[in-house]
Write a protein that holds these residues in place. Structure first.
Motif, PDB file in Angstrom:
ATOM      1  N   LEU A  40       0.870  -1.069   0.263  1.00  0.00           N
ATOM      2  CA  LEU A  40       0.170   0.011   0.290  1.00  0.00           C
ATOM      3  C   LEU A  40       1.061   1.214   0.049  1.00  0.00           C
ATOM      4  O   LEU A  40       1.713   1.621   0.724  1.00  0.00           O
ATOM      5  CB  LEU A  40      -0.772   0.241   1.000  1.00  0.00           C
ATOM      6  N   THR A  41       0.329   2.497  -1.072  1.00  0.00           N
ATOM      7  CA  THR A  41       1.040   3.606  -0.326  1.00  0.00           C
ATOM      8  C   THR A  41       0.203   4.587   0.426  1.00  0.00           C
ATOM      9  O   THR A  41       0.040   4.208   1.010  1.00  0.00           O
ATOM     10  CB  THR A  41       0.655   4.613  -1.884  1.00  0.00           C
ATOM     11  N   PRO A  42       1.563   5.007   1.145  1.00  0.00           N
ATOM     12  CA  PRO A  42       1.676   5.444   2.335  1.00  0.00           C
ATOM     13  C   PRO A  42       1.262   6.849   2.434  1.00  0.00           C
ATOM     14  O   PRO A  42       1.825   7.709   0.732  1.00  0.00           O
ATOM     15  CB  PRO A  42       3.078   5.744   3.548  1.00  0.00           C
ATOM     16  N   VAL A  43       0.225   7.729   2.516  1.00  0.00           N
ATOM     17  CA  VAL A  43      -0.358   9.080   2.644  1.00  0.00           C
ATOM     18  C   VAL A  43      -0.890   9.479   4.347  1.00  0.00           C
ATOM     19  O   VAL A  43      -1.244   9.324   5.139  1.00  0.00           O
ATOM     20  CB  VAL A  43      -1.773   8.641   1.754  1.00  0.00           C
ATOM     21  N   ARG A  44       0.228  10.236   4.148  1.00  0.00           N
ATOM     22  CA  ARG A  44      -0.099  11.397   5.773  1.00  0.00           C
ATOM     23  C   ARG A  44      -1.201  12.437   5.643  1.00  0.00           C
ATOM     24  O   ARG A  44      -0.661  13.422   4.751  1.00  0.00           O
ATOM     25  CB  ARG A  44       1.434  11.470   6.140  1.00  0.00           C
ATOM     26  N   LEU A  45      -2.268  12.636   6.157  1.00  0.00           N
ATOM     27  CA  LEU A  45      -2.888  13.787   6.431  1.00  0.00           C
ATOM     28  C   LEU A  45      -3.388  14.592   6.798  1.00  0.00           C
ATOM     29  O   LEU A  45      -3.339  13.564   8.758  1.00  0.00           O
ATOM     30  CB  LEU A  45      -4.982  13.089   6.078  1.00  0.00           C
ATOM     31  N   GLN A  46      -2.972  15.520   7.157  1.00  0.00           N
ATOM     32  CA  GLN A  46      -2.536  16.331   8.228  1.00  0.00           C
ATOM     33  C   GLN A  46      -4.139  16.997   8.727  1.00  0.00           C
ATOM     34  O   GLN A  46      -4.346  17.829   7.585  1.00  0.00           O
ATOM     35  CB  GLN A  46      -1.176  17.807   7.640  1.00  0.00           C
ATOM     36  N   LEU A  47      -4.303  17.095   9.841  1.00  0.00           N
ATOM     37  CA  LEU A  47      -5.513  17.562  10.361  1.00  0.00           C
ATOM     38  C   LEU A  47      -6.024  18.957  10.804  1.00  0.00           C
ATOM     39  O   LEU A  47      -4.089  19.622  10.661  1.00  0.00           O
ATOM     40  CB  LEU A  47      -6.123  16.423  11.571  1.00  0.00           C
ATOM     41  N   ASP A  48      -6.652  20.087  10.672  1.00  0.00           N
ATOM     42  CA  ASP A  48      -5.701  21.284  10.862  1.00  0.00           C
ATOM     43  C   ASP A  48      -6.544  21.562  12.342  1.00  0.00           C
ATOM     44  O   ASP A  48      -6.986  22.356  13.270  1.00  0.00           O
ATOM     45  CB  ASP A  48      -6.844  22.003  10.122  1.00  0.00           C
ATOM     46  N   TRP A  49      -7.118  20.293  13.278  1.00  0.00           N
ATOM     47  CA  TRP A  49      -7.225  20.443  14.566  1.00  0.00           C
ATOM     48  C   TRP A  49      -7.413  19.178  15.165  1.00  0.00           C
ATOM     49  O   TRP A  49      -6.714  18.751  14.564  1.00  0.00           O
ATOM     50  CB  TRP A  49      -9.218  20.888  14.681  1.00  0.00           C
ATOM     51  N   TYR A  67     -10.141   3.559   2.262  1.00  0.00           N
ATOM     52  CA  TYR A  67      -8.682   4.149   1.567  1.00  0.00           C
ATOM     53  C   TYR A  67      -8.120   2.554   0.911  1.00  0.00           C
ATOM     54  O   TYR A  67      -6.824   3.111   0.088  1.00  0.00           O
ATOM     55  CB  TYR A  67      -7.721   4.676   2.656  1.00  0.00           C
ATOM     56  N   LYS A  68      -7.923   1.848   1.662  1.00  0.00           N
ATOM     57  CA  LYS A  68      -7.022   0.345   1.256  1.00  0.00           C
ATOM     58  C   LYS A  68      -7.381  -0.312  -0.146  1.00  0.00           C
ATOM     59  O   LYS A  68      -6.690  -0.051  -0.722  1.00  0.00           O
ATOM     60  CB  LYS A  68      -7.036  -0.845   2.186  1.00  0.00           C
ATOM     61  N   VAL A  69      -9.004  -0.209   0.208  1.00  0.00           N
ATOM     62  CA  VAL A  69      -9.517  -0.647  -1.471  1.00  0.00           C
ATOM     63  C   VAL A  69      -8.585   0.090  -2.496  1.00  0.00           C
ATOM     64  O   VAL A  69      -8.692  -0.475  -3.862  1.00  0.00           O
ATOM     65  CB  VAL A  69     -11.032  -0.568  -1.574  1.00  0.00           C
ATOM     66  N   GLU A  70      -8.736   1.580  -2.342  1.00  0.00           N
ATOM     67  CA  GLU A  70      -7.814   2.574  -3.872  1.00  0.00           C
ATOM     68  C   GLU A  70      -6.292   2.081  -3.220  1.00  0.00           C
ATOM     69  O   GLU A  70      -4.805   2.535  -3.899  1.00  0.00           O
ATOM     70  CB  GLU A  70      -8.121   4.341  -2.929  1.00  0.00           C
ATOM     71  N   GLY A  71      -5.602   0.961  -2.656  1.00  0.00           N
ATOM     72  CA  GLY A  71      -4.305   0.911  -2.293  1.00  0.00           C
ATOM     73  C   GLY A  71      -3.249   2.227  -1.550  1.00  0.00           C
ATOM     74  O   GLY A  71      -2.124   2.161  -1.503  1.00  0.00           O
ATOM     75  N   LEU A  72      -4.163   2.650  -0.352  1.00  0.00           N
ATOM     76  CA  LEU A  72      -3.679   3.809   0.418  1.00  0.00           C
ATOM     77  C   LEU A  72      -3.756   3.385   1.836  1.00  0.00           C
ATOM     78  O   LEU A  72      -4.530   2.445   2.111  1.00  0.00           O
ATOM     79  CB  LEU A  72      -4.242   4.560   0.049  1.00  0.00           C
ATOM     80  N   ASP A  73      -2.746   3.388   2.169  1.00  0.00           N
ATOM     81  CA  ASP A  73      -2.137   3.286   3.823  1.00  0.00           C
ATOM     82  C   ASP A  73      -2.106   4.660   4.494  1.00  0.00           C
ATOM     83  O   ASP A  73      -1.461   5.359   4.137  1.00  0.00           O
ATOM     84  CB  ASP A  73      -1.088   2.357   4.189  1.00  0.00           C
ATOM     85  N   VAL A  74      -3.455   5.087   4.986  1.00  0.00           N
ATOM     86  CA  VAL A  74      -3.758   6.753   5.086  1.00  0.00           C
ATOM     87  C   VAL A  74      -3.503   6.517   6.945  1.00  0.00           C
ATOM     88  O   VAL A  74      -4.062   6.310   7.564  1.00  0.00           O
ATOM     89  CB  VAL A  74      -4.944   7.570   4.865  1.00  0.00           C
ATOM     90  N   THR A  75      -2.288   7.458   7.101  1.00  0.00           N
ATOM     91  CA  THR A  75      -2.627   8.109   8.302  1.00  0.00           C
ATOM     92  C   THR A  75      -2.867   9.494   9.023  1.00  0.00           C
ATOM     93  O   THR A  75      -2.374  10.162   8.133  1.00  0.00           O
ATOM     94  CB  THR A  75      -1.139   7.953   8.759  1.00  0.00           C
ATOM     95  N   ILE A  76      -3.692   9.362   9.780  1.00  0.00           N
ATOM     96  CA  ILE A  76      -4.791  10.701  10.144  1.00  0.00           C
ATOM     97  C   ILE A  76      -3.289  11.601  10.965  1.00  0.00           C
ATOM     98  O   ILE A  76      -3.470  10.953  12.812  1.00  0.00           O
ATOM     99  CB  ILE A  76      -5.804  10.576  10.499  1.00  0.00           C
ATOM    100  N   LEU A  77      -2.487  12.376  10.684  1.00  0.00           N
ATOM    101  CA  LEU A  77      -2.324  13.294  12.132  1.00  0.00           C
ATOM    102  C   LEU A  77      -2.967  14.281  12.683  1.00  0.00           C
ATOM    103  O   LEU A  77      -3.523  14.991  11.859  1.00  0.00           O
ATOM    104  CB  LEU A  77      -0.879  13.575  11.885  1.00  0.00           C
ATOM    105  N   PRO A  78      -3.047  14.488  13.748  1.00  0.00           N
ATOM    106  CA  PRO A  78      -3.918  16.245  14.929  1.00  0.00           C
ATOM    107  C   PRO A  78      -2.812  17.024  14.558  1.00  0.00           C
ATOM    108  O   PRO A  78      -1.743  16.351  14.582  1.00  0.00           O
ATOM    109  CB  PRO A  78      -3.543  15.163  15.803  1.00  0.00           C
ATOM    110  N   LEU A  79      -3.124  18.361  14.543  1.00  0.00           N
ATOM    111  CA  LEU A  79      -2.141  18.972  14.520  1.00  0.00           C
ATOM    112  C   LEU A  79      -1.310  18.998  15.906  1.00  0.00           C
ATOM    113  O   LEU A  79      -1.560  19.585  17.158  1.00  0.00           O
ATOM    114  CB  LEU A  79      -2.970  20.349  14.496  1.00  0.00           C
ATOM    115  N   PRO A  80      -0.047  19.291  15.832  1.00  0.00           N
ATOM    116  CA  PRO A  80       0.692  19.771  16.468  1.00  0.00           C
ATOM    117  C   PRO A  80       0.435  20.684  17.497  1.00  0.00           C
ATOM    118  O   PRO A  80      -0.241  22.478  16.770  1.00  0.00           O
ATOM    119  CB  PRO A  80       2.450  19.497  16.015  1.00  0.00           C
TER     120      PRO A  80
END
Length: 329
Positions: A40-49, A67-80
């Motif tokens: 799977l292709t890793p993707v990092r999603l940066q939240l705004d909160w 996301y996995k169906v589309e071949g993606l491994d999405v990590t969701i990140l909270p805003l630092p």
């Protein structure tokens, strides 16, 4: 939840966010490693909160495997803490971020080549909130009043100019409704999906005016760096497709995702989450009168001209370089 509980919640929020960010970042690093080995292709999603129902569609897409169906491994990140979504994405610490179309235009004006790839919301749920007995019925009625708003709020600059408000004063907005509850004349910038819930829980009767009804109507968007969009258009397209599917499912049945969000963010509560999901549906913010995710170049041009008129943009640039329409057609 009473106002005291709300205040206590906000006082502990910084601690919650820090612990949450650390936990999810560590989980994200592991997720990226396992994603690479699994193909799977890793993707990092940066939240705004921090995680909340206003981001529910992305968590639904992650939970249900869209996301996995589309071949993606999405990590969701909270805003630092003290972090900037734009800097996180521009600096390569995240691949896709959440923001608004006016922000994207301002960032491009400031030399950050960021590109909106899909509309998360067709209309911004930001609003002003007043007590039911307030004489304020229209933005013109703000003349002579004090508004608690985000420092440097662009919408307020627009409203002040459009309605020729010469005696309107701004004070910094807070994350609490305590001042609103204590002052019948208080005017507060809010998200219509959030603060009215807490005010009503405390017994206040309120009215709201959506900022979009003033003529200032940015999208809420997903954006990436221009390099990322150019080098990985297939990844962006797959991310947008799965996210749209996630949003449509979340608004159809938000319960499972809301339960998951409670485990990520203990500051939430089920009644608040249900209120937010219903407000998103009632307002047509995501599933509006156009295809989910779609953006209109005419609106982008109009926003660009509004920001130019307000003197917010630094120099001229082609606004079409700040967005890409092909991913949400």
């Amino acid at each position: 939840m009473n106002s005291g509980s709300r205040l206590n919640m906000m006082r502990c929020l910084a601690t919650v966010v820090f612990a949450l960010a650390l936990t999810l970042v560590l989980a994200g690093c592991h997720g990226n490693q396992s994603g690479t080995s699994s193909g799977l292709t890793p993707v990092r999603l940066q939240l705004d909160w921090y995680p909340q129902p206003e981001q529910g569609g992305f968590f639904t897409a992650q939970m249900l495997g869209y996301y996995k169906v589309e071949g993606l491994d999405v990590t969701i990140l909270p805003l630092p803490q003290y972090g900037s979504v734009a800097q996180q994405v521009a600096g390569g610490k995240a691949d896709i971020g959440l923001g608004s179309s006016d922000q994207v235009l301002e960032w491009n004006s400031n030399g950050l080549p960021l590109v909106a790839v899909s509309a998360t919301m067709q209309h911004d749920p930001q609003a002003i909130m007043v007590h039911n007995e307030s004489p304020i019925r229209d933005f013109r009625d703000l003349e002579g009043h004090t508004i608690a708003a985000q420092t440097g709020a662009t919408w307020l600059k627009y409203v002040t100019k459009r309605y020729n408000l010469r005696q309107t004063r701004q004070i910094p907005s807070t994350l609490s409704v305590a001042n609103f509850l204590a002052d019948p004349n208080y005017v507060q910038q809010i998200f219509i999906t959030s603060e009215p819930f807490f005010a009503k829980q405390a017994g206040a009767k309120v009215r709201t005016l959506l900022i979009s009804s003033s003529g200032y109507d940015p999208y809420r968007v997903q954006f990436a760096s221009r390099d990322f969009v150019t080098q990985h258009p297939d990844v962006v397209a797959k991310f947008v497709k799965a996210s749209i599917r996630g949003w449509e499912e979340y608004l159809r049945n938000p319960g499972p995702t809301n339960a998951h969000l409670l485990t990520l963010n203990p500051a939430l509560n089920p009644a608040q989450e249900a209120y937010t999901a219903q407000a998103l549906r009632d307002g047509g913010f995501v599933l509006g009168d156009v295809q989910t995710g779609r953006m209109d170049p005419g609106r982008w041009q109009g926003e660009y001209e509004q920001l130019k008129t307000l003197g917010i943009l630094h120099g001229d640039f082609d606004p079409t370089t700040a967005y890409a329409l092909k991913f949400a057609q």
